[in-house]
Design an enzyme around this catalytic site. Structure first.
Site, PDB file in Angstrom:
ATOM      1  N   HIS A  17       0.837  -1.205   0.000  1.00 21.13           N
ATOM      2  CA  HIS A  17       0.000   0.000   0.000  1.00 21.13           C
ATOM      3  C   HIS A  17       0.874   1.257   0.000  1.00 21.13           C
ATOM      4  CE1 HIS A  17      -3.150  -2.613   2.238  1.00 21.13           C
ATOM      5  NE2 HIS A  17      -3.682  -2.343   1.068  1.00 21.13           N
ATOM      6  N   LYS A  41     -17.671  -6.185   9.167  1.00 17.49           N
ATOM      7  CA  LYS A  41     -16.442  -6.946   9.426  1.00 17.49           C
ATOM      8  C   LYS A  41     -15.854  -6.551  10.766  1.00 17.49           C
ATOM      9  CE  LYS A  41     -14.362  -7.805   4.886  1.00 17.49           C
ATOM     10  NZ  LYS A  41     -13.220  -7.403   4.059  1.00 17.49           N
ATOM     11  N   ARG A  95      -1.653  -5.732  -7.980  1.00 14.11           N
ATOM     12  CA  ARG A  95      -0.491  -6.588  -7.700  1.00 14.11           C
ATOM     13  C   ARG A  95      -0.280  -7.597  -8.801  1.00 14.11           C
ATOM     14  NH1 ARG A  95      -2.938  -8.311  -2.068  1.00 14.11           N
ATOM     15  NH2 ARG A  95      -4.667  -8.295  -3.544  1.00 14.11           N
ATOM     16  N   SER A 133      -3.012  -7.753   3.170  1.00 13.10           N
ATOM     17  CA  SER A 133      -3.325  -7.505   4.585  1.00 13.10           C
ATOM     18  C   SER A 133      -3.771  -8.797   5.261  1.00 13.10           C
ATOM     19  CB  SER A 133      -4.439  -6.457   4.706  1.00 13.10           C
ATOM     20  OG  SER A 133      -4.010  -5.230   4.195  1.00 13.10           O
TER      21      SER A 133
END
Ligand code: PNS
Length: 172
Positions: A17, A41, A95, A133
């Site tokens: 990030h 979440k 990515r 993450s």
């Protein structure tokens, strides 16, 4: 002034990030890191901890650029976060090709919601292409060392959060 919003969950912010943020700061005058509050979440780091981790982590890894970065929590639509901050661009990182499909869908949807806003993609450095993450959280929860994957102060916060989780788990 060219302003972009870089939205995400950032639970936690990773070196990938930060790499995307550094690239975005090469193009935009100001980047607003918009940290999603997702009531559905349970994050490893709560929203205040994520915002604080990003501020300290960016200061550590991108000294000299941090003054052009705003970090703020947001709940709701990314395009509304853009409108509230006068940003005409959304920044996202790619990515690998596997990221592309979901990102393309989001970019089209955001453009549909707000035609004045465009999404700009930056390719994450190859050395961070494996990083996510969720993997960092898993590594920390199993006692692994995340120090090559996140800024130093973020690693400290994660260790504390993992210790708190394991105490809570023992109590349950
Ligand atoms: O880091 P993440 O979890 O991949 O980020 C996803 C995020 C926060 C960018 C996405 O879930 C989002 O934009 N959420 C806000 C709600 C919204 O705007 N939804 C419509 C997007 S098409």
């Amino acid at each position: 002034m060219r302003v972009a919003v870089y939205p995400g969950s950032f639970d936690p912010i990773t070196m990938g990030h930060v790499d995307v943020l550094r690239r975005a700061l090469g193009v935009f005058d100001r980047v607003v890191v918009a940290v999603l509050v997702n009531p559905k979440k349970v994050p490893m780091l709560d929203i205040d901890a994520r915002v604080a981790a990003i501020r300290s982590g960016v200061g550590e890894v991108l000294p000299g650029l941090a003054e052009r970065v705003d970090v703020r929590p947001f709940a709701g639509l990314t395009v509304d976060a853009c409108r509230q901050t006068d940003a005409r661009f959304i920044v996202r990182g790619l990515r690998a090709v596997s990221d592309f499909e979901a990102e393309l869908q989001m970019a089209h949807m955001n453009h549909r919601l707000a035609p004045e806003i465009d999404t700009v993609f930056f390719m994450t450095a190859l050395e961070y292409s494996y990083l996510s993450s969720s993997l960092v959280r898993e590594i920390v929860r199993f006692g692994g060392d995340p120090s090559a994957m996140v800024p130093p102060s973020v690693a400290e916060r994660l260790s504390a959060a993992a210790a708190a989780e394991s105490v809570a788990g023992r109590v349950r």
